[in-house]
Every structure is written in structure tokens, then in C-alpha cells.
Design a protein around this motif. Structure first.
Motif, mmCIF file in Angstrom:
data_model
loop_
_atom_site.group_PDB
_atom_site.id
_atom_site.type_symbol
_atom_site.label_atom_id
_atom_site.label_comp_id
_atom_site.label_asym_id
_atom_site.label_seq_id
_atom_site.Cartn_x
_atom_site.Cartn_y
_atom_site.Cartn_z
ATOM 1 N N ALA A 79 0.504 -0.911 0.249
ATOM 2 C CA ALA A 79 -0.295 0.225 0.342
ATOM 3 C C ALA A 79 0.823 1.110 -0.057
ATOM 4 C CB ALA A 79 -0.811 -0.690 1.045
ATOM 5 N N VAL A 80 1.729 1.745 0.768
ATOM 6 C CA VAL A 80 2.781 2.538 0.958
ATOM 7 C C VAL A 80 3.394 2.688 -0.495
ATOM 8 C CG1 VAL A 80 4.965 1.343 1.658
ATOM 9 C CG2 VAL A 80 4.164 3.704 2.176
ATOM 10 N N TRP A 81 4.010 1.879 -1.457
ATOM 11 C CA TRP A 81 4.403 2.191 -2.399
ATOM 12 C C TRP A 81 3.557 2.264 -3.207
ATOM 13 C CZ3 TRP A 81 8.911 2.453 0.193
ATOM 14 C CH2 TRP A 81 9.201 1.839 0.588
ATOM 15 N N LEU A 82 2.604 1.332 -3.607
ATOM 16 C CA LEU A 82 1.205 2.676 -4.348
ATOM 17 C C LEU A 82 0.791 3.769 -4.751
ATOM 18 C CD1 LEU A 82 -0.703 -0.846 -4.844
ATOM 19 C CD2 LEU A 82 0.762 0.319 -6.630
ATOM 20 N N THR A 83 0.501 4.057 -2.662
ATOM 21 C CA THR A 83 0.239 5.752 -2.936
ATOM 22 C C THR A 83 1.013 6.672 -2.653
ATOM 23 O OG1 THR A 83 -0.722 5.152 -0.324
ATOM 24 C CG2 THR A 83 -0.008 7.206 -0.288
ATOM 25 N N ILE A 84 2.977 6.437 -2.328
ATOM 26 C CA ILE A 84 4.324 7.350 -3.097
ATOM 27 C C ILE A 84 3.639 7.491 -4.442
ATOM 28 C CG2 ILE A 84 5.785 7.437 -3.419
ATOM 29 C CD1 ILE A 84 6.889 6.012 -0.261
ATOM 30 N N ALA A 85 3.421 6.258 -4.954
ATOM 31 C CA ALA A 85 3.514 6.238 -7.060
ATOM 32 C C ALA A 85 2.228 6.977 -6.994
ATOM 33 C CB ALA A 85 3.313 4.983 -7.697
ATOM 34 N N ALA A 86 1.302 7.355 -6.796
ATOM 35 C CA ALA A 86 0.006 7.841 -6.945
ATOM 36 C C ALA A 86 0.313 9.373 -7.009
ATOM 37 C CB ALA A 86 -0.854 8.004 -6.161
ATOM 38 N N THR A 87 1.456 10.034 -6.182
ATOM 39 C CA THR A 87 1.846 11.115 -6.734
ATOM 40 C C THR A 87 2.002 11.888 -7.883
ATOM 41 O OG1 THR A 87 3.900 10.928 -5.327
ATOM 42 C CG2 THR A 87 2.649 11.376 -4.339
ATOM 43 N N THR A 88 2.524 10.499 -8.446
ATOM 44 C CA THR A 88 2.946 10.533 -10.060
ATOM 45 C C THR A 88 1.887 10.365 -11.181
ATOM 46 O OG1 THR A 88 5.407 9.961 -9.033
ATOM 47 C CG2 THR A 88 5.272 10.284 -11.373
ATOM 48 N N VAL A 89 1.206 9.435 -10.803
ATOM 49 C CA VAL A 89 0.460 9.236 -11.368
ATOM 50 C C VAL A 89 -0.899 8.480 -10.592
ATOM 51 C CG1 VAL A 89 -0.655 7.646 -13.794
ATOM 52 C CG2 VAL A 89 1.892 7.262 -13.229
ATOM 53 N N PRO A 90 -2.081 9.605 -10.510
ATOM 54 C CA PRO A 90 -3.192 8.858 -9.198
ATOM 55 C C PRO A 90 -3.801 8.243 -9.803
ATOM 56 C CG PRO A 90 -2.299 11.787 -9.849
ATOM 57 C CD PRO A 90 -1.397 10.842 -10.932
ATOM 58 N N ASP A 91 -3.701 8.305 -10.632
ATOM 59 C CA ASP A 91 -5.416 7.128 -11.513
ATOM 60 C C ASP A 91 -4.534 5.648 -11.961
ATOM 61 O OD1 ASP A 91 -3.123 7.108 -13.757
ATOM 62 O OD2 ASP A 91 -4.054 6.852 -15.418
ATOM 63 N N ARG A 92 -3.260 6.031 -10.910
ATOM 64 C CA ARG A 92 -2.808 4.465 -10.487
ATOM 65 C C ARG A 92 -2.389 3.662 -9.887
ATOM 66 N NH1 ARG A 92 1.966 2.455 -14.375
ATOM 67 N NH2 ARG A 92 1.758 1.160 -13.976
ATOM 68 N N GLY A 93 -2.599 4.726 -8.898
ATOM 69 C CA GLY A 93 -2.031 4.575 -7.396
ATOM 70 C C GLY A 93 -3.082 4.438 -6.504
ATOM 71 N N MET A 94 -2.932 3.292 -5.221
ATOM 72 C CA MET A 94 -4.095 3.836 -3.722
ATOM 73 C C MET A 94 -4.377 5.100 -3.604
ATOM 74 S SD MET A 94 -3.401 1.163 -0.773
ATOM 75 C CE MET A 94 -3.570 -0.569 -1.623
ATOM 76 N N PRO A 95 -5.717 5.093 -3.040
ATOM 77 C CA PRO A 95 -5.832 6.612 -3.100
ATOM 78 C C PRO A 95 -5.698 6.851 -1.581
ATOM 79 C CG PRO A 95 -7.770 5.281 -4.113
ATOM 80 C CD PRO A 95 -6.754 4.155 -4.048
ATOM 81 N N PRO A 96 -6.071 7.788 -0.822
ATOM 82 C CA PRO A 96 -5.450 7.954 0.205
ATOM 83 C C PRO A 96 -6.712 6.796 1.381
ATOM 84 C CG PRO A 96 -5.453 9.988 -0.861
ATOM 85 C CD PRO A 96 -6.263 9.085 -1.246
ATOM 86 N N ALA A 97 -7.341 7.148 1.239
ATOM 87 C CA ALA A 97 -8.451 6.060 1.907
ATOM 88 C C ALA A 97 -8.049 5.022 2.473
ATOM 89 C CB ALA A 97 -9.896 6.388 1.764
ATOM 90 N N TRP A 98 -8.019 4.150 0.862
ATOM 91 C CA TRP A 98 -7.073 3.141 1.304
ATOM 92 C C TRP A 98 -6.500 2.598 2.184
ATOM 93 C CZ3 TRP A 98 -9.755 -1.394 1.336
ATOM 94 C CH2 TRP A 98 -11.143 -1.686 0.534
ATOM 95 N N TYR A 99 -5.485 3.999 1.416
ATOM 96 C CA TYR A 99 -3.864 3.495 2.391
ATOM 97 C C TYR A 99 -4.122 3.773 3.815
ATOM 98 C CZ TYR A 99 0.454 5.273 4.492
ATOM 99 O OH TYR A 99 2.241 5.345 5.120
ATOM 100 N N SER A 100 -5.127 4.882 4.536
ATOM 101 C CA SER A 100 -5.468 5.022 5.629
ATOM 102 C C SER A 100 -5.444 3.604 5.986
ATOM 103 C CB SER A 100 -5.972 6.253 6.343
ATOM 104 O OG SER A 100 -5.401 7.382 5.349
ATOM 105 N N PHE A 101 -6.718 3.043 5.523
ATOM 106 C CA PHE A 101 -7.164 1.423 6.307
ATOM 107 C C PHE A 101 -5.720 0.493 6.311
ATOM 108 C CE2 PHE A 101 -7.886 -2.897 5.512
ATOM 109 C CZ PHE A 101 -9.298 -3.315 6.154
#
Length: 460
Positions: free
Chosen positions: A373-395
């Protein structure tokens, strides 16, 4: 909890013929043989951790793909961004262009020393070489930890919690944290060998590599207070302070910014990944850095209070590892950041606490989910539509926090509920365990072994 009583360990033993039969001769393998066998298994765990980084090795740990492939490591990033590539000479000479790694002084020293061994080439090639050299060192450190735990744990097979931990496979090769873990483990091992002086020196060096060994020293101090062994603790604490001070002072004289960078950086930093204090920021209401600092300090105070209650008020004296694990767990989940590799701090303590494999794997599962989750969240800062939404990362982040607290609760309850039946009531063939299946002796007791309680707090 012995391996024979652990349901997961019994089920896993079917691969080699099942658990020992009731009429089999009860003979424990020598710890040297156990450690040797576990070393071979450690190589498999380490190999998996390195194989996980192959996609990043091909690209020199550059680009956003290192997050999509979950192969990111701090080591190559530090080589580039912190100018670690300047090497050990530049680190020690100081000056305006001297590298400041942002790491504790001993870790910074190790990072720049390894960087001095990197051969010439392109930046990506040198970063990959830096990671490769650290991979060798981390594997050796991991083997050292396995041997130290196997030589002091009873039974030695408990060191399998280190050798086969999924958390080790996922996170050991991200950063240089294992240097501090190895030194801290060596410090506890030296204490178990009734060598307060050596324990103090090693724990002091560990504190110069990571901050959490301070909690291990405090756990020893609380148990020494209960058992009236304050002289031994004073010697250990004095040598720990001395060795830490020598390392810090030596580097400070040469490169003050590098010596202080980890501590000044922590004081000014806001909430980071893994911390509960990051949740308001993900919701659009970031906490000020000063508030986060105060919350982290409160976390250390709560950890000290919890350790004191466990150490001084339990009906039977808890083990050094139990008090240490509870305190470390609380500091981890209340800190400014809870990086994925910080969980390595718990692994040797889990082995010494003889935590059931079921609980270990529940925790490891939460760690694995957060790892992705943490890597997908960091990646979302570059490509938001492929990354993990903040709500799911929080979970997933909070699921990990709950899992760590679960481990602490399991160890806490086990220590609080332990009791020793009177000697006359023991049956023939008793194996020296109490009614909860926990060895009566503390593997890390050292100078505390056999000491009577001098300070015991009772709550009405």
C-alpha cells in the motif's frame, strides 16, 4: 511457548515427518547445529529479499517503476540524494560540502564507508553497486542476529522467528536499519551472558545507529529496579552513554552537521508514512510539526509508563524481551513516522518472547499489506489514476498499527498472567515450564537470574 506446543509449528513439521511422538526421546538439538540449519534457511529469506529488488537493479533504482514493482530501497536513494557517494573521507573531513546522511552518526559512518568501495561507472550503476554491497553486509548481519538469538534462546529453534520471518524478507534490504538491530541484539545477548560492561558498549553503539535501543536499556533498568540489581544497571548505562558519546563526539568534531542531522531532522519533521498522525494530513488537515513532535514525545512517555507497570507490578517478573517489546511497539505506533523497515526492530524480540507463529504471521500479513500500500500511495503522487487512494492507504496503515498493538497485547497478557506452581505440586517429568507453557527462566536475565524481588508495586 515451545515449538511442540505451537499449532503452526506442528503443522509445518509435517513437511519433515510431523511432530515428535510421545514416546520419542526428548533431546534438544545443540544450539550450534540449530543455528547452522537456520543459517541455511536465512539464506533463502535473504535471497527472496534480494530477488524482490531485481526490477530496480535493472533500472538502477530510478524512475517511478520502483514503486509499481514494490522494489524500492532507501539505500540507492541515499547514495544519490544525500551525496553519500562522496565517500568516507568526505564524511569525516567535514566542511560545507561534506555529506549529511540524515541518519544517526554510526549509520551515516557505515553508509559512507560502504560508498567508498563502489567502483566507478554511471550514477545508476554505482547506485546498484552500493545496494549490492549493502546486500552482502545485511545478509551477514542477519546471520549474526540468528546466531545470537539461537545461542541465547531456549529452545534455540526460536531463532526461526528471525530466519524465516516474512517481515525480514520484505524489509531487511530497504535500508541500513539492520545494523542497529544487530548491535542491539548483541547488546541483549551480552547482558544475558552476565557482561554488563560489554552490554553497555554494544547498546551504546546501537543507540548511535538507531534510537530504539534506548528503550531496551530502560527495560533492563526497570527490571533491575524490581530485583535490586541497580549496580549492574548503572554500569551498563554508564558504558552505553560513554560509547554513544564517543561516537557522537568524534563525528561531531569532524562533521557537526552529519552528527546532528538525524536529530535536528527529526525535531523539525512533520508526520510521515505509517504514523497515525499522518491521517489528518491525508484528510486535508495536516497537523503542525510541533504538535506531531509533542505527540511523539508523549508516545515515549507512555511506553516508559507501560514498561514500568509491566515490569514492577506483574505477579511474576516478566522477561527483558517482554518489557522491551511492549515499549518498542508503543513507540513505533506513536512515532512521527513508522517506516516499513522499522518493524525489523521487533523481530528478535518476538523470538525471545516465544510468540506463537500464528500471532507472528498475523502481524506479518498486516505488514505485507501495508508494504504494498505504501508504494502504491507514493506512486499515486506521480500517476494518480494508477495509485492507491489515501482512504485505502489509511486503512492498511492503521491495520498494521492494530497488528503491532496486538503483538504487544499478546506479550503483555502472557507476562501478566504467568504464574509458577509450588515446587511440591510439580509432576514427574516436568520440563521446567509453568502452567502457561512459558519457560520459567528469562533467556536474557543475565545478572537478574535468581534475584528476589525488591520493588513490587500492587494496584488495589
Amino acid at each position: 511457548m515451545t515449538p511442540a506446543a505451537d499449532p503452526v509449528a506442528r503443522a509445518a513439521s509435517e513437511v519433515i515427518g510431523g511432530p515428535r511422538g510421545r514416546y520419542a526421546v526428548s533431546r534438544e538439538l545443540p544450539w550450534l547445529l540449530t543455528a547452522a540449519l537456520l543459517s541455511a534457511l536465512t539464506a533463502v529469506t535473504a535471497g527472496f529479499g534480494i530477488l524482490l529488488r531485481i526490477p530496480c537493479l535493472r533500472t538502477g533504482f530510478s524512475g517511478v517503476d520502483q514503486f509499481w514493482n514494490a522494489c524500492y530501497a532507501d539505500l540507492p536513494t541515499a547514495y544519490r540524494d544525500a551525496n553519500v557517494k562522496a565517500g568516507l573521507a568526505a564524511y569525516l573531513q567535514g566542511g560545507p560540502d561534506a555529506p549529511a546522511t540524515g541518519q544517526p552518526p554510526l549509520t551515516g559512518l557505515a553508509l559512507t564507508a560502504v560508498a567508498s568501495l563502489v567502483p566507478d561507472g554511471s550514477l545508476n550503476s554505482r547506485a546498484a553497486w552500493f545496494f549490492a554491497l549493502w546486500s552482502v553486509l545485511i545478509t551477514l548481519l542477519l546471520l549474526v542476529i540468528v546466531w545470537l538469538v539461537a545461542s541465547s534462546a531456549r529452545p534455540p529453534i526460536l531463532a526461526a522467528h528471525v530466519a524465516l520471518s516474512p517481515v525480514v524478507a520484505l524489509t531487511a534490504f530497504i535500508s541500513a536499519d539492520l545494523l542497529g538491530v544487530a548491535l542491539a541484539t548483541a547488546g541483549l545477548w551480552a547482558w544475558s551472558r552476565r557482561s554488563p560492561t560489554l552490554a553497555g558498549v554494544l547498546l551504546g553503539l546501537a543507540m548511535a545507529a538507531r534510537s530504539y535501543p534506548v528503550l531496551l536499556l530502560l527495560a533492563i533498568g526497570l527490571l533491575c529496579l524490581r530485583s535490586g540489581r541497580l549496580r549492574e544497571f548503572a554500569r551498563t548505562a554508564a558504558y552505553a552513554a560513554l560509547s554513544f558519546g564517543v561516537v557522537l563526539s568524534a563525528i561531531w568534531l569532524l562533521n557537526p552537521e552529519a552528527a546532528a542531522s538525524a536529530y535536528t531532522g527529526w525535531a523539525s519533521a512533520g508526520a510521515g508514512y505509517g504514523s497515525p498522525w499522518l491521517l489528518p494530513q491525508l484528510a486535508g488537515h495536516a497537523l503542525p510539526a510541533g504538535v506531531v513532535t509533542a505527540l511523539a514525545v508523549v508516545g515515549w512517555l507512555v511506553a516508559l509508563l507501560a514498561g514500568a507497570v509491566l515490569a514492577l507490578s506483574s505477579a511474576r517478573r516478566p522477561t527483558v524481551a517482554e518489557v522491551s517489546l511492549v515499549m518498542v511497539a508503543i513507540v513505533l505506533v506513536t512515532g512521527k513516522s513508522f517506516t516499513v523497515q522499522s518493524s525489523l526492530w521487533l523481530v528478535p524480540l518476538i523470538a525471545w518472547c516465544a510468540v506463537q507463529w500464528r500471532d507472528h504471521l498475523i502481524w506479518a500479513g498486516a505488514e505485507a499489506l501495508n508494504f504494498v500500500a505504501v508504494w502504491l500511495t507514493i506512486a499515486a503522487t506521480t500517476v494518480p489514476d494508477r495509485g492507491m487512494p489515501p482512504a485505502w492507504y489509511s486503512f492498511f496503515s492503521m491495520l498494521r498499527v492494530v497488528a503491532v498493538l496486538w503483538l504487544a497485547a499478546v506479550v503483555w497478557l502472557r507476562a501478566r498472567e504467568r504464574w509458577s506452581p509450588p515446587a511440591p505440586e510439580r509432576e514427574d517429568g516436568d520440563d521446567g515450564e509453568d502452567a502457561l507453557g512459558v519457560p520459567e527462566a528469562d533467556d536474557l536475565a543475565g545478572p537478574l537470574a535468581g534475584a528476589e524481588d525488591r520493588v513490587l508495586v500492587r494496584f488495589s
